[in-house]
Each structure stands twice: as C-alpha cells, then as structure tokens.
Motif scaffolding. Structure first.
Motif, PDB file in Angstrom:
ATOM      1  N   LYS A 191     -15.481   4.173  -3.736  1.00 19.62           N
ATOM      2  CA  LYS A 191     -16.689   3.397  -4.021  1.00 19.62           C
ATOM      3  C   LYS A 191     -16.348   1.943  -4.355  1.00 19.62           C
ATOM      4  N   TYR A 192     -15.261   1.734  -5.102  1.00 17.61           N
ATOM      5  CA  TYR A 192     -14.845   0.374  -5.472  1.00 17.61           C
ATOM      6  C   TYR A 192     -14.574  -0.452  -4.214  1.00 17.61           C
ATOM      7  N   ILE A 193     -13.813   0.096  -3.278  1.00 12.93           N
ATOM      8  CA  ILE A 193     -13.462  -0.635  -2.060  1.00 12.93           C
ATOM      9  C   ILE A 193     -14.692  -0.834  -1.174  1.00 12.93           C
ATOM     10  N   GLU A 194     -15.529   0.183  -1.073  1.00 15.22           N
ATOM     11  CA  GLU A 194     -16.726   0.054  -0.242  1.00 15.22           C
ATOM     12  C   GLU A 194     -17.678  -0.992  -0.816  1.00 15.22           C
ATOM     13  N   ASP A 195     -17.863  -0.977  -2.132  1.00 14.24           N
ATOM     14  CA  ASP A 195     -18.775  -1.936  -2.759  1.00 14.24           C
ATOM     15  C   ASP A 195     -18.256  -3.371  -2.649  1.00 14.24           C
ATOM     16  N   LEU A 263      -6.273  -8.430   6.116  1.00 12.61           N
ATOM     17  CA  LEU A 263      -6.554  -9.063   4.836  1.00 12.61           C
ATOM     18  C   LEU A 263      -5.300  -9.700   4.250  1.00 12.61           C
ATOM     19  N   GLN A 264      -5.457 -10.885   3.674  1.00 11.33           N
ATOM     20  CA  GLN A 264      -4.362 -11.574   2.996  1.00 11.33           C
ATOM     21  C   GLN A 264      -4.800 -11.958   1.586  1.00 11.33           C
ATOM     22  N   ASN A 265      -3.815 -12.261   0.760  1.00 14.07           N
ATOM     23  CA  ASN A 265      -4.077 -12.736  -0.605  1.00 14.07           C
ATOM     24  C   ASN A 265      -4.959 -11.775  -1.405  1.00 14.07           C
ATOM     25  N   ILE A 266      -4.676 -10.489  -1.258  1.00 17.64           N
ATOM     26  CA  ILE A 266      -5.371  -9.458  -2.025  1.00 17.64           C
ATOM     27  C   ILE A 266      -4.696  -9.337  -3.392  1.00 17.64           C
ATOM     28  N   SER A 267      -5.489  -9.284  -4.443  1.00 18.61           N
ATOM     29  CA  SER A 267      -4.919  -9.178  -5.789  1.00 18.61           C
ATOM     30  C   SER A 267      -4.217  -7.836  -5.974  1.00 18.61           C
ATOM     31  N   PHE A 272      -4.087  -1.977  -5.334  1.00 16.17           N
ATOM     32  CA  PHE A 272      -3.936  -0.656  -5.931  1.00 16.17           C
ATOM     33  C   PHE A 272      -5.117   0.245  -5.542  1.00 16.17           C
ATOM     34  N   PHE A 273      -6.324  -0.323  -5.571  1.00 19.07           N
ATOM     35  CA  PHE A 273      -7.501   0.451  -5.175  1.00 19.07           C
ATOM     36  C   PHE A 273      -7.495   0.745  -3.679  1.00 19.07           C
ATOM     37  N   PHE A 274      -7.008  -0.198  -2.863  1.00 21.04           N
ATOM     38  CA  PHE A 274      -6.913   0.056  -1.421  1.00 21.04           C
ATOM     39  C   PHE A 274      -5.984   1.244  -1.148  1.00 21.04           C
ATOM     40  N   TYR A 275      -4.867   1.304  -1.852  1.00 17.65           N
ATOM     41  CA  TYR A 275      -3.965   2.446  -1.725  1.00 17.65           C
ATOM     42  C   TYR A 275      -4.705   3.741  -2.079  1.00 17.65           C
ATOM     43  N   LYS A 276      -5.329   3.754  -3.236  1.00 19.59           N
ATOM     44  CA  LYS A 276      -5.935   4.975  -3.762  1.00 19.59           C
ATOM     45  C   LYS A 276      -7.096   5.478  -2.903  1.00 19.59           C
ATOM     46  N   ALA A 277      -7.801   4.557  -2.255  1.00 25.25           N
ATOM     47  CA  ALA A 277      -8.970   4.949  -1.464  1.00 25.25           C
ATOM     48  C   ALA A 277      -8.631   5.274  -0.014  1.00 25.25           C
ATOM     49  N   ALA A 278      -7.378   5.065   0.392  1.00 33.04           N
ATOM     50  CA  ALA A 278      -6.996   5.252   1.797  1.00 33.04           C
ATOM     51  C   ALA A 278      -7.063   6.719   2.216  1.00 33.04           C
ATOM     52  N   LYS A 279      -7.420   6.920   3.459  1.00 34.52           N
ATOM     53  CA  LYS A 279      -7.415   8.268   4.051  1.00 34.52           C
ATOM     54  C   LYS A 279      -5.992   8.657   4.458  1.00 34.52           C
TER      55      LYS A 279
END
Length: 334
Positions: A191-195, A263-267, A272-279
């Motif tokens: 939800k965090y990544i989608e929002d 995507l570049q310059n991601i905090s 960390f959220f991108f990792y956790k939300a990945a399929k």
C-alpha cells in the motif's frame, strides 16, 4: 595510572553521502558491527555533513564524524585527508580502492578493493577507465599495510592480476543490515508503494544501470511475460551508458513501456519499502565483485532469481533460481 593509548581509526566514508550501492553498504555495516564488538576503539568517519547519517549512527557512541571541507576527491586525497590523519594521530586509516599518495609513517593503511572486473570484462569499460584504475588500484594494493576484498572471487583475481603472490589478502564479506531480517507487514508495504508511486505487483531490480549489470536481459524477459498486471521496476543510477538497455526500452510498445519504471535518487526508506513490496527480485548481472542486492531481498524472504556468474556462484542458497543468465530461456521461465 594506565598509559595505554586509545586506538583510533580513520575511515574515508565519502561514499556514505552517495546513492545506494555496494561500497556504501559495505562501509556502513562493517563499522556498525566493528563498533559493537570493539567499544574501546574510536572510529572517525570522514564524510560530508548529513543529518540522516548522524541520526543513523547516533546510538554508536564510539563512532564520530569528521566533516570534509574539500569537495574535490583529488584534493582531499592529496591534502585534506593526509592532514586529518597526521593532526589527529590516527593509528589506522581505511580507504576504498585507493589510498593517499602522501602517507604518515605512524599510521597503518588499510584498503578494500572490491573488484577489478574491468580487467576480466574489458568490453564493458573504456581504455581510459581501465588504465586509470589499474594504476591506482595496483599502487594501493602494494602500498597498503592491510589489503582487503569482499569475496574469494575478487581475492583470486586481484592476486593474479597484480602479481601479489606473497601479500596477504583478507576477505571481509559484505553484510546485510539487521532490519532486513525483521518481520514486516507485506500488505502495508504494498500500500505504501502504491500510494506514493502508483506501482504495484512488480518485479524489482536494484543496482546501478550499466552494461555488465545486464538489465536488458530482464527487459527482454519481461516482454515474454503473459500477464496484464505485472510491472517492472529498476532502481539505480545510470553510471555507465547501457546502449542495449536503452534500445530495448525505447523500442517497446506503449503497452509494455507504461509498465516499466526506471527510478533514481530513491531514499533509503523508500528503497526498503520497494524491496518489501516486491513480488519477485531479479538480478541478471554478468559480473560482480560480490552482489549485495539479491542478499538484501533474500533476507526479506522475497523470491530471488539471480545470475550465477563470477562471485554470485557462491549464492547456492538461491537454487534452483540461481541460473546461467547466458541461457536466456532459463531466465524467462523463472
């Protein structure tokens, strides 16, 4: 009264101010762990002032910061850092890849050379790039009091190429932050990544964009996926132009291109959220000195499909998804 001097180590940590990459993770995790195990040793990290860094290391009482004033790395290495080492009477100083040309006799110099892939994979690097780094890395390897690297693969290549038959090379593997091993709420991460980014149900790749990383194979495999809702996310700085990757992406039809996100310059927080939300996490690299991103994904229990080339051949715990990326059909099937 004790006359024992407190041991002080200087760490050139300018990479901590850079984007997410293996060398940054290496410094950060190595000295966090070293700090815990050696509370009587003072560690001074040289970098540029960063409030987020100060907060991250705030619980490590024996880690302090020395803030650089000189923005040029050349000038820092020739003038500022030698002066810092001399005036603070450091007994040890640790550098990544290159040590200063001006050294202090009372200080022992440590250098970590993570890889010399530009020698085994020359077609991915310019002649100027190879000549410059071979000169600096060979000099540093021979002059350093302690020579470190991150994998047995890199150790063998450095010893062979730089003719270091009698020099001891210590392997200090990369570490994954303990946060990656903690339980988390998958649905909240999705939800965090989608929002925030409008992305969901995606295959993730994390690392720099450059030819040896072989992102184009992942793009080609993505074109073979028979699914309407799967997306593809690349997170990484374009450090060396990857013409084939750009060509495949540019030639995609609008249906597929709208589902590919570079995507570049991601905090660090968002990463960390991108990792956790990945399929799925995919890592098709052809050459690595170590390869931290698939380990970070694996620690989070995200399914990982990884290349088995160079140092990554040791990642047998990803089997049967540790594959020969040259066999493109096997990669597509995963």
């Amino acid at each position: 009264m004790s006359t024992k001097k407190t041991l002080k180590i200087f760490v050139d940590g300018y990479l901590l101010n850079k984007e997410h990459q293996g060398t940054k993770t290496y410094i950060r995790e190595l000295y966090k762990e070293f700090s815990k195990q050696n509370k009587d040793v003072l560690i001074y990290i040289g970098c540029f002032k960063d409030i987020a860094l100060e907060k991250e290391f705030s619980t490590f009482r024996n880690i302090k910061f020395i803030y650089f004033k000189q923005s040029s790395r050349v000038l820092r290495m020739f003038f500022e850092i030698p002066k810092i080492i001399s005036s603070n009477k450091f007994q040890y100083a640790h550098f990544q890849y290159v040590i200063p040309f001006i050294t202090t006799k009372s200080c022992k110099y440590i250098v970590t050379i993570h890889d010399i892939l530009f020698n085994d994979f020359k077609h991915y690097f310019s002649v100027t790039y190879r000549l410059k780094r071979n000169f600096l890395f060979r000099y540093s390897a021979k002059r350093a009091d302690f020579l470190l690297t991150v994998s047995n693969y890199s150790k063998d290549r450095i010893r062979s190429y730089y003719k270091l038959d009698t020099k001891e090379i210590l392997v200090t593997p990369n570490g994954v932050n303990f946060e990656y091993f903690q339980e988390f709420n998958k649905n909240k991460s999705i939800k965090y990544i989608e929002d925030k980014f409008g992305i969901k149900n995606y295959i993730l790749y994390v690392s720099r964009i450059e030819p040896r990383k072989n992102q184009q194979s992942l793009l080609k495999a993505f074109l073979e996926i028979d699914s309407e809702d799967i997306q593809l996310v690349f997170i990484g700085v374009k450090s060396i132009k990857n013409k084939e990757f750009d060509a495949v992406l540019d030639n995609m039809n609008s249906k597929y291109k709208s589902k590919v996100h570079v995507l570049q310059n991601i905090s660090d927080k968002d990463l960390f959220f991108f990792y956790k939300a990945a399929k799925i996490f995919a890592y098709p690299s052809l050459a690595e000195g170590f390869g931290i991103p698939p380990l970070e994904a694996g620690a989070l229990k995200i399914p990982v499909v990884s290349s088995n080339k160079t140092s990554m051949k040791d990642f047998d715990f990803f089997s049967p998804n540790l594959i020969d990326i040259d066999k493109f059909d096997a990669f597509k099937k995963r």
